[in-house]
Enzyme design. Structure first.
Site, mmCIF file in Angstrom:
data_model
loop_
_atom_site.group_PDB
_atom_site.id
_atom_site.type_symbol
_atom_site.label_atom_id
_atom_site.label_comp_id
_atom_site.label_asym_id
_atom_site.label_seq_id
_atom_site.Cartn_x
_atom_site.Cartn_y
_atom_site.Cartn_z
ATOM 1 C CD GLU A 49 -1.445 -2.690 1.812
ATOM 2 O OE1 GLU A 49 -0.474 -2.653 1.532
ATOM 3 O OE2 GLU A 49 -2.231 -3.502 2.109
ATOM 4 C CG PHE A 111 -8.989 -9.531 13.015
ATOM 5 C CD1 PHE A 111 -8.040 -9.924 13.779
ATOM 6 C CD2 PHE A 111 -9.556 -9.577 12.149
ATOM 7 C CE1 PHE A 111 -6.644 -10.296 12.697
ATOM 8 C CE2 PHE A 111 -8.261 -9.556 11.111
ATOM 9 C CZ PHE A 111 -7.336 -9.874 11.114
ATOM 10 C CD GLN A 112 -7.009 -6.824 9.413
ATOM 11 O OE1 GLN A 112 -8.389 -6.644 8.904
ATOM 12 N NE2 GLN A 112 -6.027 -7.503 9.238
ATOM 13 C CB VAL A 382 15.036 9.960 -0.610
ATOM 14 C CG1 VAL A 382 15.920 10.538 1.128
ATOM 15 C CG2 VAL A 382 14.303 11.237 -0.639
ATOM 16 C CG PHE A 467 22.797 11.434 1.085
ATOM 17 C CD1 PHE A 467 22.643 11.871 0.005
ATOM 18 C CD2 PHE A 467 22.012 11.677 2.121
ATOM 19 C CE1 PHE A 467 23.103 13.681 0.332
ATOM 20 C CE2 PHE A 467 22.170 13.165 2.765
ATOM 21 C CZ PHE A 467 22.300 14.380 1.966
HETATM 22 C C1 LIG Z 1 12.185 5.050 4.196
HETATM 23 C C2 LIG Z 1 13.829 6.183 5.043
HETATM 24 N N1 LIG Z 1 14.162 5.465 5.750
HETATM 25 C C3 LIG Z 1 15.823 5.858 6.048
HETATM 26 C C4 LIG Z 1 15.892 7.369 5.144
HETATM 27 C C5 LIG Z 1 17.311 7.792 5.732
HETATM 28 N N2 LIG Z 1 17.623 8.198 4.194
HETATM 29 C C6 LIG Z 1 18.107 8.792 3.706
HETATM 30 S S1 LIG Z 1 18.819 8.071 2.150
HETATM 31 C C7 LIG Z 1 19.787 6.734 3.013
HETATM 32 C C8 LIG Z 1 20.486 5.826 2.312
HETATM 33 C C9 LIG Z 1 19.936 6.125 0.792
HETATM 34 O O1 LIG Z 1 20.490 4.776 0.185
HETATM 35 P P1 LIG Z 1 20.815 4.431 -1.337
HETATM 36 O O2 LIG Z 1 19.293 4.310 -1.640
HETATM 37 O O3 LIG Z 1 20.698 2.911 -1.416
HETATM 38 O O4 LIG Z 1 21.236 5.210 -2.346
HETATM 39 P P2 LIG Z 1 22.387 5.999 -2.483
HETATM 40 O O5 LIG Z 1 22.043 6.910 -1.691
HETATM 41 O O6 LIG Z 1 23.092 5.323 -1.881
HETATM 42 O O7 LIG Z 1 22.629 6.176 -3.593
HETATM 43 C C10 LIG Z 1 18.584 6.946 4.314
HETATM 44 C C11 LIG Z 1 18.707 5.530 4.788
HETATM 45 C C12 LIG Z 1 15.076 7.765 4.358
HETATM 46 N N3 LIG Z 1 14.952 9.238 4.197
HETATM 47 N N4 LIG Z 1 13.545 7.319 4.658
#
Ligand SMILES: Cc1ncc(C[n+]2csc(CCOP(=O)(O)OP(=O)(O)O)c2C)c(N)n1
Length: 574
Positions: A49, A111-112, A382, A467
């Site tokens: 979802e 439930f739920q 992100v 990141f």
């Molecule tokens: C749902 C969620 N969990 C954790 C984070 C913290 N966070 C931001 S960027 C990131 C790493 C992203 O890694 P990846 O998708 O492998 O992309 P990369 O930066 O390695 O290219 C994390 C853990 C977030 N923004 N959103």
């Protein structure tokens, strides 16, 4: 005899809704049966979802129209929440239908049982429980109107048994009574005069443009021309203002360009247009600041503004222009533009690779940008994929760039691509996915196959939550918990009947991307990119820490020394 669900579906159809993303469930049976009987609104069967909510957000962003998702009672609709936060914070018109436990059981610890009206309150502007058939005609119309006109999430919580009850007689709503046209909002003449005086008095004006400049490209560029002002944009402003813009000096912010930062820092008047750019350290210290925004609540909350004008950017700037003096000096603009050239050149130098050498993500995105169609829709996860997209994807007014730019959630890109592709089956839709982001909602790779969505999923396989690894190192921490032990995602895709392309050698990049884009169906490109990549923010004194120096040294040891020195020279030390 129409049911409450039939009535709801009828109103959604009148509002122009073409599809609903979700996963079926007992409490949703009334709704899904109404959809099946009526036809015309497609049930978009996803695997999670959260994907449904992100897909609705992706569709709403790409189409700029209402999109809908649904979840069954308890955990089913709870899974929507992260995508709904994203849609709400990105100001996208999304209606979420949260089916609820039987009405007679509410409050019994059944439930739920959850409390959806409370759960979704924080990620919506309208969130109501429909507990009797007589409520539905007004409730669904209100939800649609609020979502469309306020550009927000609206949630209707409906117990499964209520869906199945007989609808009350009510006139069908008219389409324009649901899809309220956007108003033209202009500040009073007096306020425009004050702003004109402030800008006419200033010597070095810079414009900071956010997502609110949508549809105002011509007016904003004309304003820059009149004021001889460099245009800095935010991430959300990129798709609306970066292109065909001789005043563009790049993005500001943590992942921006040095030139964007400096154009802000060196002005004596900053005019913010449709932006709520949140990072206060990037605003100038000594400049006078004015802000134009449709939302009064956005005015003055990031930087101390001297003048705040409530208005839409297009019409407000249009009304301001005739009040501005001509014949201004160009020194500030020239300096900002030449700085931008230097920043751009330094970044472009990162976007290369040698046969047999390491594959750099900048190179991958640059090549993708070169080959993608003129109206491609890009979604970016992100993490580092957002950084590379911000810097290396070229926009043109037709292309779109969708991300989780406010909520900042991982795993947004492929689900948003599902929504964009469903709405535009003929356009190229490309998801720039992190290996962390992709695997978080990997089950929905199967959705591309099942729903026949030809999304191209480019995975930056750097074996890391990159990141965060970068942040850890640049803040002086040792790397912790970031390693990802990944499979070959191209092989994984092939195993589920999706074309998979694995790229490791820069020499194979051009052909690999061409092959992916030419394929008539979904594709996964596993780009085995360098883990130790440099995503440098512009000069921020606070970042010149010991940790950062250690990180830079490590980068040198990892073989990117030359480029590091060049980039540092261009981006950090000026
Ligand atoms: C749902 C969620 N969990 C954790 C984070 C913290 N966070 C931001 S960027 C990131 C790493 C992203 O890694 P990846 O998708 O492998 O992309 P990369 O930066 O390695 O290219 C994390 C853990 C977030 N923004 N959103």
């Amino acid at each position: 005899m129409p049911t409450v669900a039939d009535q709801m579906v009828e109103a959604l159809a009148i509002a122009g809704v073409r599809r609903i993303y979700g996963i079926v469930g007992d409490s949703l049976n009334g709704l899904t049966e109404a959809l099946r009987r009526k036809g015309g609104i497609e049930w978009m069967h996803v695997r999670h979802e959260e994907t449904a909510a992100f897909a609705a957000a992706g569709e709403a962003h790409a189409t700029e129209r209402l999109a809908v998702c649904a979840g069954s009672c308890g955990p089913g609709n709870l899974h929507l929440i992260n995508g709904l936060f994203d849609a709400h914070r990105s100001r996208l018109p999304v209606v979420a239908i949260a089916a609820h436990i039987p009405s007679a059981e509410i409050g019994s610890g059944y439930f739920q049982e959850t409390r959806p009206e409370e759960l979704f309150r924080a990620c919506s502007s309208y969130c109501e429980l429909v507990s009797s058939p007589a409520q539905m005609p007004r409730a669904i119309a209100s939800a649609i109107r609020r979502a469309v006109a306020e550009r927000c999430v609206a949630v209707l919580v409906v117990p499964g048994d209520v869906f199945l009850q007989a609808a009350v007689a009510a006139p069908a709503p008219q389409p324009v009574s649901l899809n309220l046209p956007r108003p033209i909002v202009l500040p009073p003449e007096e306020a425009l005069d004050q702003l004109a005086t402030m800008l006419n008095d200033a010597e070095r004006v810079t414009l900071l443009c956010g997502g609110g400049v949508v549809g105002a490209h011509r007016e904003v560029v004309a304003l820059a021309e009149r004021l001889k002002a460099p245009i800095v944009h935010t991430l959300r402003g990129k798709e609306h203002i970066e292109w065909a813009n001789p005043y563009d000096v790049g993005m500001t912010g943590l992942i921006g360009f040095a030139s964007g930062y400096h154009a802000m820092g060196s002005c004596d008047a900053l005019l913010m247009l449709g932006t709520d750019f949140p990072y206060r350290q990037f605003y100038p210290q000594d400049a006078r600041i004015a802000q134009i925004d449709l939302r009064p609540e956005a005015i003055g909350r990031r930087a101390p503004v001297e003048l705040g004008l409530v208005g839409d950017v297009k019409h407000t700037v249009g009304a301001l222009l005739p009040k501005l003096n001509r014949g201004r000096r160009e020194d500030h603009l020239r300096a900002a533009l030449s700085h931008y050239q230097a920043s751009r050149t330094a970044l472009d130098r990162q976007a290369t690779g040698k046969a047999g050498g390491r594959l750099h993500p900048q190179h991958v995105v640059d090549e993708l940008s070169r080959q993608a169609s003129g109206d491609a829709i890009f979604t970016a996860d992100v993490g580092l994929p957002t950084v590379w997209s911000a810097r290396h994807l070229a926009m043109n007014g037709q292309r779109r760039l969708i991300g989780s730019f406010w909520h900042g959630s991982m795993a947004n890109a492929m689900p948003q691509a599902i929504g964009a592709q469903a709405a535009f089956p003929e356009r190229q839709v490309i998801s720039l996915s992190g290996d962390g982001g992709f695997t978080m909602l990997m089950g929905d790779l199967l959705t591309l196959k099942q729903l026949n969505l030809p999304v191209k999923v480019l995975i930056f396989n750097n074996g890391s939550l990159g990141f965060i690894e970068l942040e850890q190192k640049s803040s002086g921490y040792l790397e912790f918990g970031t390693t990802l032990d990944n499979p070959d995602f191209a092989a994984l895709a092939r195993a589920v009947g999706i074309k998979g392309i694995h790229i490791t050698d820069p020499a194979a990049l051009e052909q690999g991307i061409a092959e992916a884009l030419a394929h008539d169906g979904p594709v996964v490109i596993d780009a085995q990119v360098e883990r130790m990549e440099l995503a440098m923010p512009p000069r921020i004194t606070a970042q010149m820490t010991k940790g950062f120096t250690a990180y830079m040294l490590k980068a040198v040891l990892n073989g990117r020394g030359d480029e590091l020195v060049e980039l540092a020279a261009a981006n950090l030390l000026r």
